[in-house]
Design a protein around this motif. Sequence first.
Motif, mmCIF file in Angstrom:
data_model
loop_
_atom_site.group_PDB
_atom_site.id
_atom_site.type_symbol
_atom_site.label_atom_id
_atom_site.label_comp_id
_atom_site.label_asym_id
_atom_site.label_seq_id
_atom_site.Cartn_x
_atom_site.Cartn_y
_atom_site.Cartn_z
ATOM 1 N N ARG A 40 0.842 -1.200 0.000
ATOM 2 C CA ARG A 40 0.000 0.000 0.000
ATOM 3 C C ARG A 40 0.873 1.246 0.000
ATOM 4 N NH1 ARG A 40 -4.405 -0.056 4.648
ATOM 5 N NH2 ARG A 40 -4.730 1.988 3.637
ATOM 6 N N GLY B 279 0.206 1.836 6.553
ATOM 7 C CA GLY B 279 -0.837 1.237 7.377
ATOM 8 C C GLY B 279 -0.353 1.013 8.801
ATOM 9 N N GLY C 27 -3.598 -3.998 5.980
ATOM 10 C CA GLY C 27 -3.021 -3.915 4.651
ATOM 11 C C GLY C 27 -3.920 -4.462 3.571
ATOM 12 N N VAL C 28 -3.292 -4.997 2.515
ATOM 13 C CA VAL C 28 -4.018 -5.388 1.305
ATOM 14 C C VAL C 28 -4.785 -6.692 1.470
ATOM 15 C CG1 VAL C 28 -2.389 -4.161 -0.167
ATOM 16 C CG2 VAL C 28 -1.972 -6.566 0.398
#
Length: 458
Positions: A375, A379, A400-401
Motif C-alpha cells: 500500500r 498502514g 493492509g491489502v
Amino acid sequence: MTLSSSRTGFLLPRWLPGAFFAAWTVLAAAVLWWFALREPESRVVFVEMGAGGALDSSASRLLLNQQLLPWVPWLILSPYVLWFAFRFPLFGVAKWRNAALLLTAGALFIGVSAAFQDRAARRQPILAPMPAVETWFPPGFDKTPGGEFGIPLAREIGRNPQTELPEAFGLPPEVDPRKLPGMIFTREEMKQRIEAKWSVIATRSEAALGGLLKSQARSMVLLDSFAFLALLVAAHAGIFLRKARQENERAALLDSSHAMARARALQAQLQPHFLFNTLNGIAMLTRKDPERAEEMITSLSELLRIALDGERQAEIPLREELHFIDRYLDLQRMRFGERLKVEREISRDTLGLLVPALLVQPLVENAIHHGIEPRGAGGSVRISTTVEGEMLTILIEDDGVGLGHSSGSSGSGSGIGLASIRERLAALYPGRHAFRSEEPPGGGVRMIIQLPAHSFTP
C-alpha cells in the motif's frame, strides 16, 4: 551425606533402606521372642462367663490375638521376601537360577512360618471358662477326653447331702449330685486342680486330637505357600510397573529432546532469512538515505546480538520476544517513516510467560512486507496478548491489502516464516496449540496463535 533422587521429586538418603532393614530385624527378633520363645507366666487363663455365655473383654482380646497369630510370620518376613524377589526376579538372563533361589527361599519361608506358629501356639495361654460356682466329677469322669473339667453346676449347693436341692442343676430333678459317687469341687479348688494337672490334660488333648492337629498343620503349609506366592506376585507387579514407568519416562525424554532439537533447527532457519530481508531493506536505503541506512546497520547489530542470544534456548519469556520486536520495528520505522504505525495491547500477566523464540517477529514481518508495504499510503500493525484460562493468545493484525492481494510466495509470511511457526508449535506443544489466519471485516489480515500459558520453573 549422599542422596539419591527418585522420579517423584523426593530425595532419599542412600542409607535409609539399610537402616529400615536393621530396625525391622530388631523388631522381628522382638516379636519372635515374645510369641515363640518367652515363657508365659501362666499357661491357663480362667475366664469368667458373662450373661448369656459371653466372654469378657480381656478374653475376647486374647482370642483375637490367637486368631491373628498366623499372620505374624507373614508380616515380619514380607520385607525380606519382597527384597529377595526384587533382587532375583523371574526374568532376564538368570531367570532359571533366580527361580531355584526363590524356590529355596519359599521353602525357608514356609519352614520358618510353620516352626514359628507351632512354637508360638504351644506357648499361648489357654482359655479355661469357669461358668459354675461348683463342679461335680462322677467317678472316672476326669479320665475321659474333655472330662477333666467335670460337670459345672449352676448354683452353689455345698457338700452336705442333707441340704434340700432348690431345683435341678442340669441333672434330672430327682438326682442329687451330693448323694452320688464322685466329688464336688469349689471354684478355687477347681482352678488349683486344672493348674496342677495342666500338663497331663494338654498331653491327653493333643493325643486325642492328633489327626486334627496334623490336618491343621497341612492347612497352614498351604496358607504359607499362598502367602509366599502372593508376595512374589506383588514384587513382580512392582518391578513391571517400575520398568513401564521408566520406559515411559525415557520415551517422553527422547520425544522432548527430539522436539527441542527440531524447534531449535527450525528457529535457526529464521535467522538467515530475517537477516536477508533486513539487509535488503538497508540496501534500498543506501541509495535514498545513506544516513538512515547507517542508523539501520547500527540497530541491526544490536538486533543480531539479541537474536544470537535467543538461539541458545527454544523458549524465552514473552517480554524478551517483545523487546526483540521493538528493535525490529525501530529498523522498519527508519525505512517506512510515518507510513508505519504500531499499536500494542499487551496484558501485564503475559509478560513472564514462555513462548518459542522468534515466534512473533515473523508474523510482524509478514504483516509489514505483505500487508503494509504494497500500500502506498502505508498502514498499521496491532500486537495484542491475553491469557484466558490455561491458554496464551497472541494476535498480530494489519490493515493492509489482505490475503487475496499478497505479493506472491516470497518472504517470511508465505514461505519459511509461517511454515516454521506451524512446525515449531507442533513440536513444542503437540495437540495443545492453535495457529490460524482471519480476514477482518475492515480488510487486512489477523494472525492468531494460542499455546499453553506456562512460565519458567526452576
